[in-house]
Design a protein around this motif. Structure first.
Motif, PDB file in Angstrom:
ATOM      1  N   LEU A  94       0.802  -1.056   0.076  1.00 47.62           N
ATOM      2  CA  LEU A  94       0.068  -0.019   0.035  1.00 47.62           C
ATOM      3  C   LEU A  94       0.846   1.188   0.016  1.00 47.62           C
ATOM      4  O   LEU A  94       0.502   2.220  -0.529  1.00 47.62           O
ATOM      5  CB  LEU A  94      -0.913  -0.115   1.086  1.00 47.62           C
ATOM      6  CG  LEU A  94      -2.240  -1.063   1.295  1.00 47.62           C
ATOM      7  CD1 LEU A  94      -2.862  -0.768   2.423  1.00 47.62           C
ATOM      8  CD2 LEU A  94      -2.938  -0.825  -0.035  1.00 47.62           C
ATOM      9  N   LEU A  95       2.129   1.234   0.858  1.00 47.03           N
ATOM     10  CA  LEU A  95       2.932   2.302   0.578  1.00 47.03           C
ATOM     11  C   LEU A  95       3.864   2.179  -0.645  1.00 47.03           C
ATOM     12  O   LEU A  95       4.613   3.205  -0.489  1.00 47.03           O
ATOM     13  CB  LEU A  95       3.915   2.356   2.012  1.00 47.03           C
ATOM     14  CG  LEU A  95       3.052   2.374   3.368  1.00 47.03           C
ATOM     15  CD1 LEU A  95       4.188   2.021   4.275  1.00 47.03           C
ATOM     16  CD2 LEU A  95       2.525   3.706   3.624  1.00 47.03           C
ATOM     17  N   GLU A  96       3.500   1.441  -1.445  1.00 45.32           N
ATOM     18  CA  GLU A  96       4.469   1.302  -2.604  1.00 45.32           C
ATOM     19  C   GLU A  96       5.953   1.169  -2.471  1.00 45.32           C
ATOM     20  O   GLU A  96       6.895   1.412  -3.223  1.00 45.32           O
ATOM     21  CB  GLU A  96       4.188   2.407  -3.398  1.00 45.32           C
ATOM     22  CG  GLU A  96       2.754   2.607  -4.029  1.00 45.32           C
ATOM     23  CD  GLU A  96       2.415   3.915  -4.902  1.00 45.32           C
ATOM     24  OE1 GLU A  96       3.535   4.149  -5.620  1.00 45.32           O
ATOM     25  OE2 GLU A  96       1.353   4.192  -5.161  1.00 45.32           O
ATOM     26  N   ASP A  97       6.150   0.691  -1.347  1.00 48.54           N
ATOM     27  CA  ASP A  97       7.579   0.127  -0.908  1.00 48.54           C
ATOM     28  C   ASP A  97       7.830  -1.283  -1.324  1.00 48.54           C
ATOM     29  O   ASP A  97       7.660  -1.998  -0.655  1.00 48.54           O
ATOM     30  CB  ASP A  97       7.963   0.278   0.762  1.00 48.54           C
ATOM     31  CG  ASP A  97       9.110   0.401   1.038  1.00 48.54           C
ATOM     32  OD1 ASP A  97      10.303  -0.431   0.428  1.00 48.54           O
ATOM     33  OD2 ASP A  97       9.514   0.416   2.247  1.00 48.54           O
ATOM     34  N   PHE A  98       8.191  -1.101  -2.787  1.00 48.50           N
ATOM     35  CA  PHE A  98       8.330  -2.625  -3.258  1.00 48.50           C
ATOM     36  C   PHE A  98       9.660  -3.438  -2.768  1.00 48.50           C
ATOM     37  O   PHE A  98       9.957  -4.657  -2.737  1.00 48.50           O
ATOM     38  CB  PHE A  98       8.366  -2.409  -4.740  1.00 48.50           C
ATOM     39  CG  PHE A  98       7.087  -1.796  -5.414  1.00 48.50           C
ATOM     40  CD1 PHE A  98       5.915  -2.474  -5.021  1.00 48.50           C
ATOM     41  CD2 PHE A  98       7.195  -0.635  -6.074  1.00 48.50           C
ATOM     42  CE1 PHE A  98       4.487  -1.819  -5.396  1.00 48.50           C
ATOM     43  CE2 PHE A  98       6.024  -0.028  -6.607  1.00 48.50           C
ATOM     44  CZ  PHE A  98       4.917  -0.733  -6.042  1.00 48.50           C
ATOM     45  N   THR A  99      10.354  -2.797  -2.297  1.00 52.45           N
ATOM     46  CA  THR A  99      11.812  -3.137  -1.769  1.00 52.45           C
ATOM     47  C   THR A  99      11.434  -4.015  -0.350  1.00 52.45           C
ATOM     48  O   THR A  99      12.093  -5.006  -0.375  1.00 52.45           O
ATOM     49  CB  THR A  99      12.785  -2.095  -1.306  1.00 52.45           C
ATOM     50  OG1 THR A  99      13.348  -1.244  -2.419  1.00 52.45           O
ATOM     51  CG2 THR A  99      13.999  -2.624  -0.831  1.00 52.45           C
ATOM     52  N   GLN A 100      10.790  -3.443   0.396  1.00 50.47           N
ATOM     53  CA  GLN A 100      10.158  -4.303   1.336  1.00 50.47           C
ATOM     54  C   GLN A 100       9.390  -5.342   1.282  1.00 50.47           C
ATOM     55  O   GLN A 100       9.373  -6.318   1.815  1.00 50.47           O
ATOM     56  CB  GLN A 100       9.496  -3.266   2.282  1.00 50.47           C
ATOM     57  CG  GLN A 100      10.333  -2.517   3.349  1.00 50.47           C
ATOM     58  CD  GLN A 100      11.235  -3.053   4.232  1.00 50.47           C
ATOM     59  OE1 GLN A 100      10.695  -3.802   5.215  1.00 50.47           O
ATOM     60  NE2 GLN A 100      12.527  -3.229   4.075  1.00 50.47           N
ATOM     61  N   VAL A 101       8.752  -5.202   0.191  1.00 52.26           N
ATOM     62  CA  VAL A 101       7.753  -6.514  -0.239  1.00 52.26           C
ATOM     63  C   VAL A 101       8.571  -7.469  -0.755  1.00 52.26           C
ATOM     64  O   VAL A 101       8.332  -8.702  -0.468  1.00 52.26           O
ATOM     65  CB  VAL A 101       6.898  -6.025  -1.571  1.00 52.26           C
ATOM     66  CG1 VAL A 101       6.193  -7.347  -2.148  1.00 52.26           C
ATOM     67  CG2 VAL A 101       5.725  -5.254  -0.882  1.00 52.26           C
ATOM     68  N   ASN A 102       9.637  -7.301  -1.449  1.00 55.15           N
ATOM     69  CA  ASN A 102      10.561  -8.167  -1.973  1.00 55.15           C
ATOM     70  C   ASN A 102      11.451  -8.827  -0.851  1.00 55.15           C
ATOM     71  O   ASN A 102      11.728 -10.038  -0.549  1.00 55.15           O
ATOM     72  CB  ASN A 102      11.621  -7.735  -2.967  1.00 55.15           C
ATOM     73  CG  ASN A 102      10.678  -7.466  -4.361  1.00 55.15           C
ATOM     74  OD1 ASN A 102       9.832  -8.691  -4.721  1.00 55.15           O
ATOM     75  ND2 ASN A 102      11.001  -6.416  -4.932  1.00 55.15           N
ATOM     76  N   TYR A 103      11.834  -7.994   0.181  1.00 56.97           N
ATOM     77  CA  TYR A 103      12.400  -8.260   1.450  1.00 56.97           C
ATOM     78  C   TYR A 103      11.998  -9.220   2.276  1.00 56.97           C
ATOM     79  O   TYR A 103      12.293 -10.354   2.255  1.00 56.97           O
ATOM     80  CB  TYR A 103      12.688  -7.276   2.093  1.00 56.97           C
ATOM     81  CG  TYR A 103      13.564  -7.679   3.775  1.00 56.97           C
ATOM     82  CD1 TYR A 103      14.811  -7.828   3.779  1.00 56.97           C
ATOM     83  CD2 TYR A 103      12.685  -7.642   4.733  1.00 56.97           C
ATOM     84  CE1 TYR A 103      15.278  -8.373   5.047  1.00 56.97           C
ATOM     85  CE2 TYR A 103      13.014  -7.957   5.907  1.00 56.97           C
ATOM     86  CZ  TYR A 103      14.468  -8.450   6.251  1.00 56.97           C
ATOM     87  OH  TYR A 103      14.876  -8.704   7.297  1.00 56.97           O
ATOM     88  N   TRP A 104      10.521  -9.043   2.433  1.00 51.91           N
ATOM     89  CA  TRP A 104       9.570  -9.873   3.415  1.00 51.91           C
ATOM     90  C   TRP A 104       9.441 -11.194   2.584  1.00 51.91           C
ATOM     91  O   TRP A 104       9.256 -12.518   3.226  1.00 51.91           O
ATOM     92  CB  TRP A 104       8.533  -9.298   3.827  1.00 51.91           C
ATOM     93  CG  TRP A 104       8.601  -8.270   4.903  1.00 51.91           C
ATOM     94  CD1 TRP A 104       8.801  -6.990   4.853  1.00 51.91           C
ATOM     95  CD2 TRP A 104       9.336  -8.718   6.212  1.00 51.91           C
ATOM     96  NE1 TRP A 104       9.065  -6.580   5.972  1.00 51.91           N
ATOM     97  CE2 TRP A 104       9.305  -7.516   6.942  1.00 51.91           C
ATOM     98  CE3 TRP A 104       9.564  -9.935   6.817  1.00 51.91           C
ATOM     99  CZ2 TRP A 104       9.905  -7.390   8.256  1.00 51.91           C
ATOM    100  CZ3 TRP A 104       9.875  -9.764   8.256  1.00 51.91           C
ATOM    101  CH2 TRP A 104      10.259  -8.565   8.778  1.00 51.91           C
ATOM    102  N   ASN A 105       9.332 -11.355   1.124  1.00 45.85           N
ATOM    103  CA  ASN A 105       8.964 -12.530   0.503  1.00 45.85           C
ATOM    104  C   ASN A 105      10.333 -13.234   0.452  1.00 45.85           C
ATOM    105  O   ASN A 105      10.015 -14.612   0.870  1.00 45.85           O
ATOM    106  CB  ASN A 105       8.560 -12.125  -0.888  1.00 45.85           C
ATOM    107  CG  ASN A 105       8.517 -13.478  -1.863  1.00 45.85           C
ATOM    108  OD1 ASN A 105       7.372 -13.955  -1.718  1.00 45.85           O
ATOM    109  ND2 ASN A 105       9.456 -13.483  -2.760  1.00 45.85           N
TER     110      ASN A 105
END
Length: 222
Positions: free
Chosen positions: A69-80
């Motif tokens: 939702l925050l468009e923080d795709f770095t964090q999305v990929n990190y947690w994945n």
């Protein structure tokens, strides 16, 4: 009403992600006489929901949801990637990636959200990741999402119990009913979990999964 329908679609057992083909070790536990009836299945599910890896899944789900939702795709990929590293067996990792890729592919086919173009998981998209992104795209509130995710996990494993113990359909529904309060409590605890508290005790799940990988005769995927 639209939100309710989206929740029902995401939680539907007809969602084509293949969840029904995995037992998360329950097939082997049944074969070994460890889970043999509704009482022993309830004990296993109770311990997993209270202390097991499903709690970590829920915590990662909430972080991926917020990051997207925050468009923080770095964090999305990190947690994945973090969650992939937490999988203790090849079987559990394959399950998560197969279901995740199936759901993510479906989402891209039914949704036109521009943010999806910013992501690229190849074949290593965990189910938790796809679930969180789908819910964010469909505007499902996180407080409503976590109980849905836990309920889906529970019903799938109860279904595995029906096919392996065996367990009667009425007993299965009674068992699911008994977990309602516990699911809501676990969802609330997971929602407030801090990063430093993300730990679990899943030794039993890991051992059961490893043994299932080499089980001679199987109904469920490995």
């Amino acid at each position: 009403m639209d939100r309710l329908l989206r929740i029902l679609q995401l939680a539907s057992p007809s969602l084509p992600v293949g969840a029904y083909s995995y037992s998360e070790g329950i097939e082997w536990l049944g074969d070994q006489g460890i889970i043999t009836d509704v009482a022993s299945l309830r004990l296993w599910l109770d311990r997993e929901l209270s202390n097991g890896a499903i709690r970590i899944d829920g915590a990662v789900l909430s972080r991926i949801y917020r990051s997207f939702l925050l468009e923080d795709f770095t964090q999305v990929n990190y947690w994945n990637r973090w969650l992939s590293a937490q999988r203790e067996t090849a079987e559990l990792r394959h399950q998560s990636w197969q279901m995740g890729l199936s759901l993510y592919t479906l989402l891209c086919q039914v949704s036109s959200d521009r943010l999806l173009r910013e992501l690229s998981f190849n074949s290593q998209c965990n189910f938790v990741t796809a679930f969180g992104i789908t819910a964010a795209c469909w505007q499902i509130p996180l407080a409503e999402l976590l109980p849905v995710y836990l309920f889906g996990w529970l019903t799938n494993l109860v279904s595995a119990g029906v096919r392996t113990i065996p367990l009667g359909q009425t007993q299965a529904q009674q068992l699911i009913w008994q977990f309602q309060d516990q699911i809501n409590t676990a969802a609330s605890e997971i929602l407030n979990m801090k990063d430093e508290d993300m730990e679990c005790c899943s030794v039993g799940l890991a051992l059961a999964s490893m043994q299932h990988e080499t089980q001679y005769s199987r109904l469920f995927r490995s």
